[in-house]
Structure formats: structure tokens, C-alpha cells
Scaffold this active site. Structure first.
Site, PDB file in Angstrom:
ATOM      1  N   HIS A  16      -2.166  -2.459   3.989  1.00 35.35           N
ATOM      2  CA  HIS A  16      -2.112  -3.902   3.701  1.00 35.35           C
ATOM      3  C   HIS A  16      -2.535  -4.637   4.965  1.00 35.35           C
ATOM      4  O   HIS A  16      -1.744  -4.792   5.900  1.00 35.35           O
ATOM      5  CB  HIS A  16      -0.711  -4.347   3.286  1.00 35.35           C
ATOM      6  CG  HIS A  16      -0.659  -5.756   2.796  1.00 35.35           C
ATOM      7  ND1 HIS A  16      -0.127  -6.098   1.581  1.00 35.35           N
ATOM      8  CD2 HIS A  16      -1.091  -6.921   3.338  1.00 35.35           C
ATOM      9  CE1 HIS A  16      -0.211  -7.412   1.400  1.00 35.35           C
ATOM     10  NE2 HIS A  16      -0.798  -7.924   2.473  1.00 35.35           N
ATOM     11  N   HIS A  18      -5.003  -8.031   6.610  1.00 34.65           N
ATOM     12  CA  HIS A  18      -5.843  -9.218   6.470  1.00 34.65           C
ATOM     13  C   HIS A  18      -6.776  -9.321   7.683  1.00 34.65           C
ATOM     14  O   HIS A  18      -6.315  -9.547   8.806  1.00 34.65           O
ATOM     15  CB  HIS A  18      -4.976 -10.484   6.389  1.00 34.65           C
ATOM     16  CG  HIS A  18      -4.093 -10.541   5.187  1.00 34.65           C
ATOM     17  ND1 HIS A  18      -4.477 -11.128   4.000  1.00 34.65           N
ATOM     18  CD2 HIS A  18      -2.833 -10.070   4.982  1.00 34.65           C
ATOM     19  CE1 HIS A  18      -3.501 -11.027   3.118  1.00 34.65           C
ATOM     20  NE2 HIS A  18      -2.487 -10.377   3.694  1.00 34.65           N
ATOM     21  N   ARG A  20      -9.467 -11.493   7.647  1.00 36.86           N
ATOM     22  CA  ARG A  20     -10.140 -12.790   7.618  1.00 36.86           C
ATOM     23  C   ARG A  20     -11.660 -12.572   7.558  1.00 36.86           C
ATOM     24  O   ARG A  20     -12.131 -11.529   7.118  1.00 36.86           O
ATOM     25  CB  ARG A  20      -9.721 -13.678   8.790  1.00 36.86           C
ATOM     26  CG  ARG A  20      -8.214 -13.807   8.997  1.00 36.86           C
ATOM     27  CD  ARG A  20      -7.466 -14.283   7.789  1.00 36.86           C
ATOM     28  NE  ARG A  20      -6.062 -14.597   8.106  1.00 36.86           N
ATOM     29  CZ  ARG A  20      -5.100 -14.633   7.204  1.00 36.86           C
ATOM     30  NH1 ARG A  20      -5.357 -14.356   5.934  1.00 36.86           N
ATOM     31  NH2 ARG A  20      -3.871 -14.950   7.558  1.00 36.86           N
ATOM     32  N   LYS A 106      -5.586  -6.742  -6.191  1.00 38.47           N
ATOM     33  CA  LYS A 106      -4.441  -7.464  -5.645  1.00 38.47           C
ATOM     34  C   LYS A 106      -4.013  -8.603  -6.560  1.00 38.47           C
ATOM     35  O   LYS A 106      -4.820  -9.441  -6.952  1.00 38.47           O
ATOM     36  CB  LYS A 106      -4.789  -8.025  -4.268  1.00 38.47           C
ATOM     37  CG  LYS A 106      -3.639  -8.767  -3.572  1.00 38.47           C
ATOM     38  CD  LYS A 106      -2.493  -7.834  -3.246  1.00 38.47           C
ATOM     39  CE  LYS A 106      -1.320  -8.585  -2.619  1.00 38.47           C
ATOM     40  NZ  LYS A 106      -1.546  -8.909  -1.200  1.00 38.47           N
ATOM     41  N   HIS A 143       1.886  -9.034  -4.635  1.00 29.66           N
ATOM     42  CA  HIS A 143       2.706  -9.925  -3.808  1.00 29.66           C
ATOM     43  C   HIS A 143       3.887 -10.321  -4.690  1.00 29.66           C
ATOM     44  O   HIS A 143       3.762 -11.191  -5.561  1.00 29.66           O
ATOM     45  CB  HIS A 143       1.912 -11.156  -3.369  1.00 29.66           C
ATOM     46  CG  HIS A 143       2.691 -12.080  -2.482  1.00 29.66           C
ATOM     47  ND1 HIS A 143       2.381 -12.275  -1.158  1.00 29.66           N
ATOM     48  CD2 HIS A 143       3.785 -12.852  -2.731  1.00 29.66           C
ATOM     49  CE1 HIS A 143       3.252 -13.124  -0.631  1.00 29.66           C
ATOM     50  NE2 HIS A 143       4.113 -13.498  -1.576  1.00 29.66           N
ATOM     51  N   HIS A 181       4.652  -5.380   1.089  1.00 23.48           N
ATOM     52  CA  HIS A 181       5.533  -6.004   2.083  1.00 23.48           C
ATOM     53  C   HIS A 181       6.923  -6.308   1.520  1.00 23.48           C
ATOM     54  O   HIS A 181       7.382  -7.449   1.539  1.00 23.48           O
ATOM     55  CB  HIS A 181       4.906  -7.256   2.687  1.00 23.48           C
ATOM     56  CG  HIS A 181       4.231  -8.188   1.725  1.00 23.48           C
ATOM     57  ND1 HIS A 181       4.804  -8.636   0.553  1.00 23.48           N
ATOM     58  CD2 HIS A 181       3.018  -8.774   1.768  1.00 23.48           C
ATOM     59  CE1 HIS A 181       3.984  -9.453  -0.069  1.00 23.48           C
ATOM     60  NE2 HIS A 181       2.881  -9.550   0.648  1.00 23.48           N
ATOM     61  N   LEU A 226       5.143 -14.851   4.749  1.00 23.26           N
ATOM     62  CA  LEU A 226       5.557 -14.783   3.348  1.00 23.26           C
ATOM     63  C   LEU A 226       5.245 -13.398   2.804  1.00 23.26           C
ATOM     64  O   LEU A 226       4.092 -12.951   2.937  1.00 23.26           O
ATOM     65  CB  LEU A 226       4.852 -15.860   2.518  1.00 23.26           C
ATOM     66  CG  LEU A 226       5.277 -17.302   2.805  1.00 23.26           C
ATOM     67  CD1 LEU A 226       4.379 -18.282   2.045  1.00 23.26           C
ATOM     68  CD2 LEU A 226       6.741 -17.527   2.441  1.00 23.26           C
ATOM     69  N   ASP A 254       0.626  -5.975   6.712  1.00 20.15           N
ATOM     70  CA  ASP A 254       0.411  -7.369   6.306  1.00 20.15           C
ATOM     71  C   ASP A 254       0.018  -8.206   7.515  1.00 20.15           C
ATOM     72  O   ASP A 254       0.354  -9.394   7.609  1.00 20.15           O
ATOM     73  CB  ASP A 254       1.641  -7.956   5.615  1.00 20.15           C
ATOM     74  CG  ASP A 254       1.359  -9.309   4.944  1.00 20.15           C
ATOM     75  OD1 ASP A 254       0.184  -9.575   4.629  1.00 20.15           O
ATOM     76  OD2 ASP A 254       2.307 -10.086   4.742  1.00 20.15           O
TER      77      ASP A 254
END
Length: 353
Positions: A16, A18, A20, A106, A143, A181, A226, A254
Site C-alpha cells: 500500500h 502512494h 503521487r 482499490k 479503504h 491500513h 486517514l 500507506d
């Protein structure tokens, strides 16, 4: 007995992450490549990655952003995901399978987190896509929070586990599902008692700190993420799950960077950047729990097995070499504050390129 000075691990994967896009991609991709052999890259860009073709294009940009050293080592592989929407068709799921770059889909409940406005609003609308994913063997990454404004932010995962997740699982009963997460004792209990098609990832911040670290004595925006940090009881339950050796619980940072000005603001963005020192942070958590012997399965074996991948063939070494996490690291034309900034970690990854 003398304390071990080194820890050898099968190269870890992050299921997991990110990265960008755009100007910051060089910084984030190389941070991930230093720590991990593979990273499951999340699709919540602007616009989101909603097709197999867009996922493949994003993968090309990631590989192009790697440093010459990382490319020469040929040890980092981005695994792509596609963003599930109410309009996702079974045909698009088939294209993900045929193309081969997309390894999971996802699910963001609309409005749950960063760039989730295009997320799912109605499970009825996505049921054909879920059943197609089951048919083609593509896992669903969730999520797991409700977005009902009547539900307290600290309870949104608990309510999702109780009221939403069972319904979702029934719509495609053999679909492999990852509760991303996870942050609560209820989530840990659910996954530990679930069938073989249900797994979970856990972040370093949810293993190492509770919500007091974010709120007691002043607000610390770089710990805001989050799902939000929870209670010490929840943290202890997560540590127990992560260090249990359970084969369906594995590493997912995450890692979600935002420029410092986006965090230190009147309305700061959600996300913790841990990629800079992720495996060292996990080693810290597992050592505190007296379970360093369980770290390799959590970081390098369980996730690969659940996703149907071979474990990595090379090893990495962590040395017992205390070092200080920097106060900030480059992030395009700005900086990002990493998790643990200014603190001393006991274990340091020895660069393996």
C-alpha cells in the site's frame, strides 16, 4: 547473550503505497525503491487511475522517475492498482487482467480520504465489477471507513467493519479482499477470524503511536492520517496481529506524502510519509514487541503469497546502528516531513544497490 548486530531479511514489499505524480515522483519513487523490492501503487491521482491503460501509463512514469542507480539494480517493481468507481465495468476488469500491470482494484468510499471524490457510492452498482474481479483473480483493496457525517471520525472503521464489510464480502464470496491500513482491535479480530480470502495491511504509524501522539499537548499535523490514529488499546491489538505470524496480515505503509505547506495549514491534508525509513520503523515496532523473528514473514512473505507472487530472491540487511530521522526530505520544489522526524531509530537499512 550478546545482542545481534545485524538482521537479514528477504527483500520487503509494500502492499500500500502512494507515490503521487508529476514533479515529486522522482523523490517518492526513489524513496520507495530504497526500501522495497515491490510497491502496490495507489490510484487516487487527479484525475484518478480508472482504466487499465491509465495504470500502465502511470507505471511508465514511475519507472522513468527512478534514479540511474535504482534502474541499474533492477530491483524495484511498481505493482499497479485501478480506482473502482460506480461506473467500472466487467470489461475494464478484464482489460486489467489481460494487460497484466494491474494487480488489484482499490475501493474508496466516496469522500473517505485524499482524492476520493470519485469513489464508490453504491455497492449495487459495483457488484458486476466485483464478480468480474473474482473471476479474473484480481484482489480488492478496501479503504474501510464509512463516510456518514453522523459517525464520529474515530468510529468510522469500526462501523464499516460491523455494517458494510459483511455485505461487501457476500457480493463475491470468493473474492480476495484486503482491508487496508487497519487501525482498530475490531478490524484485527475480524481479519484474524475471517476466511482465507480476507487479509489486511498495517502501517508503521499505527503500530508505533496512538492518537495521544497526535493530539496531547498540541496538534501534530504530520501524524494526521486517514484512517486516523486510534487508542492505545487498538495499537496494542494491531501489534499483536502484526507479530502473530498470521499469514494474511502483512506490510502496507500507506506512505502518503504532502508538502509541508499542505500539512501545516488551517485545514491540513491527511497522510503520513513513512517511505523514507519504513522498514527501519517496522523493525522498531517488532523489536519493541520482542518479535523481530516475525518481521520477515510480515514484510517479505505474507503479502507476496496472498497476491500470488513469488517472494523476492535477494536479501537486505538491517544493522543495529542508531541514526536520526531527518527533519525533512525533498519533495519536488518543497519538502515533506517524514514519520519519526528528529527521532533516533535503532536499526538502519544497509543500501543494497
Amino acid at each position: 547473550m550478546a545482542e545481534a548486530q545485524q538482521l537479514s531479511l528477504i527483500a520487503p514489499d509494500d502492499f500500500h503505497h502512494h507515490l503521487r505524480d508529476g514533479a515529486v515522483l522522482s523523490d517518492t519513487a526513489n524513496a520507495a525503491a530504497r526500501q522495497f523490492s515491490r510497491a502496490l501503487v495507489m490510484p487516487n491521482l487527479v484525475p484518478p487511475v480508472t482504466t487499465a491503460a491509465a495504470a500502465s501509463e502511470y507505471k511508465t512514469r514511475i519507472l522513468s522517475a527512478l534514479s540511474p542507480e535504482a534502474r541499474a539494480a533492477d530491483r524495484f517493481r511498481p505493482l499497479m492498482t485501478m480506482y473502482l468507481t460506480d461506473e467500472t465495468t466487467p470489461e475494464e476488469i478484464k482489460q486489467c487482467f489481460v494487460g497484466g500491470d494491474v494487480k488489484a482494484v482499490k475501493l474508496y468510499p466516496a469522500g473517505a480520504t485524499t482524492n476520493s471524490a470519485s469513489g464508490v457510492t453504491d455497492y449495487e452498482k459495483i457488484t458486476p465489477a466485483l464478480q468480474a474481479m473474482q473471476h479474473y483473480g484480481l484482489p480488492l483493496c478496501i479503504h474501510g471507513e464509512v463516510t456518514d457525517p453522523a459517525v464520529d471520525i474515530f468510529d468510522r472503521e469500526r462501523v464499516f467493519i460491523e455494517k458494510k464489510l459483511p455485505d461487501l464480502l457476500q457480493r463475491a464470496s470468493q473474492l480476495r479482499v484486503v482491508l487496508e491500513h487497519m487501525t482498530t482491535k475490531e478490524a484485527a479480530q475480524f481479519v484474524l477470524s475471517a476466511g482465507p480470502n480476507v487479509a489486511a495491511t498495517i502501517t508503521p504509524q499505527h503500530l508505533l503511536v496512538n492518537r495521544n501522539a497526535m493530539l496531547a499537548g498540541g496538534i501534530r499535523p504530520h501524524l494526521y492520517c486517514l484512517p486516523i490514529l486510534k487508542t492505545e488499546e487498538d495499537r496494542v491489538a494491531l501489534v499483536g496481529a502484526a507479530t502473530s505470524g498470521h499469514p494474511r496480515i502483512f506490510l502496507g505503509t500507506d506512505s502518503a506524502p504532502h508538502a509541508i505547506g499542505k500539512k501545516e495549514a488551517a485545514c491540513g491534508c491527511a497522510g503520513v510519509f513513512s517511505a523514507h525509513s519504513a522498514i527501519e520503523l517496522y523493525a522498531e515496532a517488532f523489536e519493541q514487541a520482542g518479535a523481530l523473528d516475525k518481521l520477515e514473514a510480515f514484510s517479505s512473505v505474507n503479502g507476496a503469497a496472498f497476491y500470488g507472487l513469488e517472494v523476492n530472491q535477494h536479501k537486505v540487511t538491517l544493522a543495529l546502528e542508531p541514526w536520526k530521522v531527518p527533519d525533512s526530505v525533498p519533495f519536488g520544489d518543497s519538502v515533506v516531513v517524514p514519520f519519526g522526524a528528529g527521532t533516533t531509530l535503532r536499526w538502519k537499512l544497509q543500501h543494497s544497490w
